[in-house]
Design a protein around this motif. Sequence first.
Motif, PDB file in Angstrom:
ATOM      1  N   SER A 117       0.804  -1.071   0.107  1.00 59.03           N
ATOM      2  CA  SER A 117      -0.005  -0.003   0.089  1.00 59.03           C
ATOM      3  C   SER A 117       0.925   1.027   0.051  1.00 59.03           C
ATOM      4  CB  SER A 117      -0.914   0.135   1.293  1.00 59.03           C
ATOM      5  OG  SER A 117      -1.361  -1.229   1.426  1.00 59.03           O
ATOM      6  N   ILE A 118       1.987   1.001   0.645  1.00 61.49           N
ATOM      7  CA  ILE A 118       2.837   2.355   0.737  1.00 61.49           C
ATOM      8  C   ILE A 118       4.044   2.440  -0.389  1.00 61.49           C
ATOM      9  CG2 ILE A 118       4.305   3.494   2.439  1.00 61.49           C
ATOM     10  CD1 ILE A 118       2.919   1.983   4.375  1.00 61.49           C
ATOM     11  N   ILE A 147       7.296   7.116  -0.408  1.00 66.63           N
ATOM     12  CA  ILE A 147       6.736   7.427   1.108  1.00 66.63           C
ATOM     13  C   ILE A 147       7.806   6.550   1.716  1.00 66.63           C
ATOM     14  CG2 ILE A 147       5.155   7.244   2.520  1.00 66.63           C
ATOM     15  CD1 ILE A 147       3.241   7.396   0.315  1.00 66.63           C
ATOM     16  N   LEU A 193      10.830   8.743   1.997  1.00 70.26           N
ATOM     17  CA  LEU A 193      10.461  10.177   2.756  1.00 70.26           C
ATOM     18  C   LEU A 193      10.800   9.733   4.197  1.00 70.26           C
ATOM     19  CD1 LEU A 193       9.253  12.790   2.093  1.00 70.26           C
ATOM     20  CD2 LEU A 193       7.262  11.984   2.806  1.00 70.26           C
ATOM     21  N   MET A 234      14.544   9.483   8.758  1.00 70.78           N
ATOM     22  CA  MET A 234      15.173   8.319   9.979  1.00 70.78           C
ATOM     23  C   MET A 234      16.791   8.463   9.994  1.00 70.78           C
ATOM     24  SD  MET A 234      12.927   5.278  10.682  1.00 70.78           S
ATOM     25  CE  MET A 234      11.282   5.288  10.225  1.00 70.78           C
ATOM     26  N   ARG A 284      15.011   7.204  16.013  1.00 70.51           N
ATOM     27  CA  ARG A 284      13.953   7.955  15.536  1.00 70.51           C
ATOM     28  C   ARG A 284      13.077   6.609  14.802  1.00 70.51           C
ATOM     29  NH1 ARG A 284      16.696  11.954  11.913  1.00 70.51           N
ATOM     30  NH2 ARG A 284      17.308  13.625  13.541  1.00 70.51           N
ATOM     31  N   GLY A 285      13.512   5.614  14.315  1.00 72.40           N
ATOM     32  CA  GLY A 285      12.876   4.405  13.752  1.00 72.40           C
ATOM     33  C   GLY A 285      11.997   3.686  14.834  1.00 72.40           C
ATOM     34  N   PHE A 305       9.273   5.998  15.299  1.00 73.31           N
ATOM     35  CA  PHE A 305       8.259   5.845  14.214  1.00 73.31           C
ATOM     36  C   PHE A 305       7.437   4.601  14.542  1.00 73.31           C
ATOM     37  CE2 PHE A 305       7.143   3.514  10.092  1.00 73.31           C
ATOM     38  CZ  PHE A 305       6.331   4.391   9.970  1.00 73.31           C
ATOM     39  N   PHE A 354       3.592   4.143  14.831  1.00 73.27           N
ATOM     40  CA  PHE A 354       2.747   3.243  14.048  1.00 73.27           C
ATOM     41  C   PHE A 354       1.784   2.319  15.032  1.00 73.27           C
ATOM     42  CE2 PHE A 354       2.222  -0.077  10.537  1.00 73.27           C
ATOM     43  CZ  PHE A 354       1.985   0.870   9.456  1.00 73.27           C
ATOM     44  N   ALA A 390      -1.396   9.582  -2.579  1.00 72.02           N
ATOM     45  CA  ALA A 390      -0.850   9.585  -1.245  1.00 72.02           C
ATOM     46  C   ALA A 390       0.569   9.980  -1.572  1.00 72.02           C
ATOM     47  CB  ALA A 390      -0.817   8.324  -0.510  1.00 72.02           C
ATOM     48  N   LEU A 409       0.819  13.716   4.972  1.00 74.11           N
ATOM     49  CA  LEU A 409       1.807  12.794   5.545  1.00 74.11           C
ATOM     50  C   LEU A 409       3.120  13.709   5.420  1.00 74.11           C
ATOM     51  CD1 LEU A 409       2.568   9.901   6.115  1.00 74.11           C
ATOM     52  CD2 LEU A 409       3.140   9.452   3.895  1.00 74.11           C
ATOM     53  N   ASN A 410       3.519  14.343   4.301  1.00 72.72           N
ATOM     54  CA  ASN A 410       4.835  15.023   4.001  1.00 72.72           C
ATOM     55  C   ASN A 410       4.952  16.227   5.212  1.00 72.72           C
ATOM     56  OD1 ASN A 410       7.115  15.754   2.870  1.00 72.72           O
ATOM     57  ND2 ASN A 410       6.194  16.704   1.152  1.00 72.72           N
ATOM     58  N   ILE A 451       5.724  14.197   8.516  1.00 72.63           N
ATOM     59  CA  ILE A 451       7.279  13.709   8.624  1.00 72.63           C
ATOM     60  C   ILE A 451       8.095  14.846   8.679  1.00 72.63           C
ATOM     61  CG2 ILE A 451       8.954  12.347   7.461  1.00 72.63           C
ATOM     62  CD1 ILE A 451       6.793  10.689   6.234  1.00 72.63           C
ATOM     63  N   TYR A 476       8.340  15.773  12.020  1.00 76.52           N
ATOM     64  CA  TYR A 476       8.805  14.702  12.925  1.00 76.52           C
ATOM     65  C   TYR A 476       7.580  14.254  13.980  1.00 76.52           C
ATOM     66  CZ  TYR A 476      13.380  15.784  11.454  1.00 76.52           C
ATOM     67  OH  TYR A 476      14.604  15.824  10.705  1.00 76.52           O
ATOM     68  N   TYR A 494       5.978  11.505  14.240  1.00 78.94           N
ATOM     69  CA  TYR A 494       5.468  10.096  13.721  1.00 78.94           C
ATOM     70  C   TYR A 494       4.104   9.720  14.153  1.00 78.94           C
ATOM     71  CZ  TYR A 494      10.714  10.351  12.385  1.00 78.94           C
ATOM     72  OH  TYR A 494      11.614  10.757  11.991  1.00 78.94           O
ATOM     73  N   ALA A 541       2.020  10.634  11.301  1.00 73.64           N
ATOM     74  CA  ALA A 541       2.370   9.739  10.233  1.00 73.64           C
ATOM     75  C   ALA A 541       1.845   8.512  10.323  1.00 73.64           C
ATOM     76  CB  ALA A 541       3.949   9.939  10.059  1.00 73.64           C
ATOM     77  N   LEU A 582      -0.655   6.632   7.708  1.00 75.22           N
ATOM     78  CA  LEU A 582      -0.093   5.322   6.958  1.00 75.22           C
ATOM     79  C   LEU A 582      -1.301   4.176   7.239  1.00 75.22           C
ATOM     80  CD1 LEU A 582       3.608   5.388   6.972  1.00 75.22           C
ATOM     81  CD2 LEU A 582       2.253   5.941   5.145  1.00 75.22           C
ATOM     82  N   LEU A 583      -1.499   4.261   8.464  1.00 69.75           N
ATOM     83  CA  LEU A 583      -2.649   3.013   8.627  1.00 69.75           C
ATOM     84  C   LEU A 583      -3.708   3.534   7.850  1.00 69.75           C
ATOM     85  CD1 LEU A 583      -2.125   2.355  12.461  1.00 69.75           C
ATOM     86  CD2 LEU A 583      -1.681   0.948  10.664  1.00 69.75           C
ATOM     87  N   ILE A 624      -3.298   2.304   4.489  1.00 68.61           N
ATOM     88  CA  ILE A 624      -3.384   0.672   4.426  1.00 68.61           C
ATOM     89  C   ILE A 624      -4.793   0.212   4.398  1.00 68.61           C
ATOM     90  CG2 ILE A 624      -2.595  -1.362   5.603  1.00 68.61           C
ATOM     91  CD1 ILE A 624      -0.221   0.061   6.403  1.00 68.61           C
TER      92      ILE A 624
END
Lengths: 273, 270, 268
Positions: free
Chosen positions: B127-128, B132, B135, B140, C54-55, C58, C62, C216, C230-231, C234, C237, C239, C242, C246-247, C250
């Motif tokens: 989906s992504i 993205i 981005l 990160m 940061r990950g 994120f 999420f 998107a 979204l941009n 992000i 920051y 998250y 964001a 994304l959810l 999806i």
Amino acid sequence: MLRLDGLSKTYTTGDAALSDVSLTVPKGQIMGLIGPSGAGKSTLIRCINRLVEPTAGKVLLGDVDLVTLGKGELRRQRRRVGMIFQEYALVERLTVMENVLSGRLGYVPFWRSFLRRYSGADIQRAYQLLDRVGLMDKADNRADALSGGQRQRVGIARALAQDPELLLVDEPTASLDPKTSRQIMRLLTEICSERNLPAIVNIHDVPLAQQFMQRIVGLRSGRVVFDGPPSELTETALTTIYGEEDWNAMRQGDEEQAEAEADAKTRLEALAR
Amino acid sequence: MTEITHYSQVWAHRTPRARLFMWLGWVALVALFVFCWHLMTENTIWVFVLDAPRQAADIGGRTMPPEWGYLPELMKPLWDTINIATLGTIGGVIMAVPVAFIAARNTTPSATILRPIALFIIVASRSINSLIWALLLVAMIGPGLLAGIVAIALRSIGFVGKLLYEAIEETDARQIEAIEATGARGAQVLSYGIVPQIMPAFWGITVFRWDINIRESTILGLVGAGGIGLKLNASLNTLAWSQVTVILLLILGTVIVSEWVSARMRHALI
Amino acid sequence: MTATAYPTRWKRPPQIVKDRRWRIVLQIGIVVYLILAIGTVEVNWTRVYDGLERGQRFVMGFLQPDFTSRWTDIRQGLIESLTMTLTSTVVGVAISVPIGIGAARNLAPPWIYYICRSIIAVSRALQEVIIAIFLVAMFGFGPFAGFLTLSFATIGFIAKLLADDIEEINEGQAEAIRATGASWLQLVNYAVQPQVIPRLIGLSLYRLDINFRESAVIGIVGAGGIGATLNTAIDRYEYDSAGAVLLIVIGIVMVAEYGSSYLRKFLQ
């Protein structure tokens, strides 16, 4: 020696495919299993090596009851039972040699089979078996490049590579022409007598069964309704196995086929003159 | 002549009910379209839209002639782009294979827990868009090739995983049964019964995805993930339209070549 | 014959590249390429290490998405995306039908055929994002540019597949209709339409799904929609916001996939 004791299989849908089958197959005996489609022939031989799980009963191969075994032990016991399939069930995209060697899978560790590093003895045995079934020069061909009869020979070699104590044979000739069918049946009976191997052969072709089997078991709706030598397989016996109408239809079909064959033969002879 | 007047003169292609449904469907679609159009253009500044032909002519004039002297400078970014696509594909495929085996009904180790997770990974990845992912990754781990490679890899998991698990589910069960009957272990059944059957599909999918990834990696630079898109972004920001033309033509050429290469490779491998 | 007379070694014959020398060249080539390619990747490991934190944030975002604090932005983006998806698919398909018929060799005269095929080729070769950049420059920021982008991309997709379908129709049926003395329009209506309509509906639904996903993306370059939201999230920051976006994407894609397969069954 194989002994089945009260073997039953009921599918989750409630259909009883086998009910209370008890049989003994001594060493070296070739037993034909006949019956109409849906009688449970295929289920019976698949219950023996538990490709289908039986619901009740015992499968005694020597002293071991295969039904009660756990996963790992079942795998080890499966090595003792070679199986030959209706439509060959070779791995089409592998070479003939790999197909034969796959019969050794139960004996070798994963890394050896993955890297195709089989021991010298295994490879010798594979070559010997290929020679026995007459396919020595096809070892490096891919299985999907072979004809039906050749593929079934590879299937036989694969089963023998297991060094089995019992052969299960599921409709070995169903997708072969009559001449090749007889060659394959002859090869099977020869090999069984050479090695004193017992075998259970599912077969839909009654004349072929009568010609090659030492003993015939008739199955109807999951029950044994006939057990005896081919000579005792009379019209009445066949009627009990197949039912009145089916048997007559089958006989008629056979007669038509025989007539057609005879017809073709005379034509060919006329041409040859 | 035969008397035909007693036959009905009315004949309809569909039953009245079906026709009614069809008309209702069309009316609903048109109404929905008008409604959406209205919502969408609420904030549109029509002066800009009316001005567009003049803008287009202006940009069109600036893009010509292409500044060919810019071409040598683009070779290194192009090489980077190809590397992003290739390494990203390799990474994506490596991650996709276990996901596919877990997602396929006939090989999944646990149908109730692991399979839904694998299916979710596949859907999420599909989906992504890779842009993205890029981005997110640039935010990160900072700009650069690595972000691009990981973005391409993450996007590839879903695509490769989905097609591969469908291929696994379509394998011939008899061949697998035959290998099981020899007393082979689970891993051996995989490597002898299933892997040979899905190999052609595997290579076809991989090469196909590589081709798509070449396309997608050309624009990842727009968000800072390296490759030729970085140059595109720089030229766009400085309004150097004649350089933009050169970059777009180069991207077009690369895409055509990669399509040709992937067609040849698929032909050779299958 | 005794068993000892048989060979004890066997090697799987090569399946793809049969010549040994070529195989070696190929293997060396692959290794050299991989070394060179991996060599070009300069990784700033301290930066990556910082990024891991940061990950993690994120991933947390999420898992614990924040729908509320940016809800007005998300809502606006979502409305733009959905409306842009629907309108562009309708307009794109409507334009694709005549172009697709024109690009079918068995229905159109050569000069029309070449014009329509070139339109398709241009639309397919250029990526949505690149088209969006140009259209944003011309029409200004916002969903209108996005609508035009997606419509244009839809043409390349639908018209190509439609034209290929028409070229593959059963010639016998077309012959039979021609033999009745039907005009060109009647031919299209009676021989071609029944054969390709079910596929066209399926393709349109599929494209609807693709257009939503693309909506998107093109927001990143200023063409409106959820991508813009979204941009922004992000860039700030944020998250958790964001992750929420994304959810939602999806979720909508999943619903669209199930919905379109259901709708296709219903329509047939």
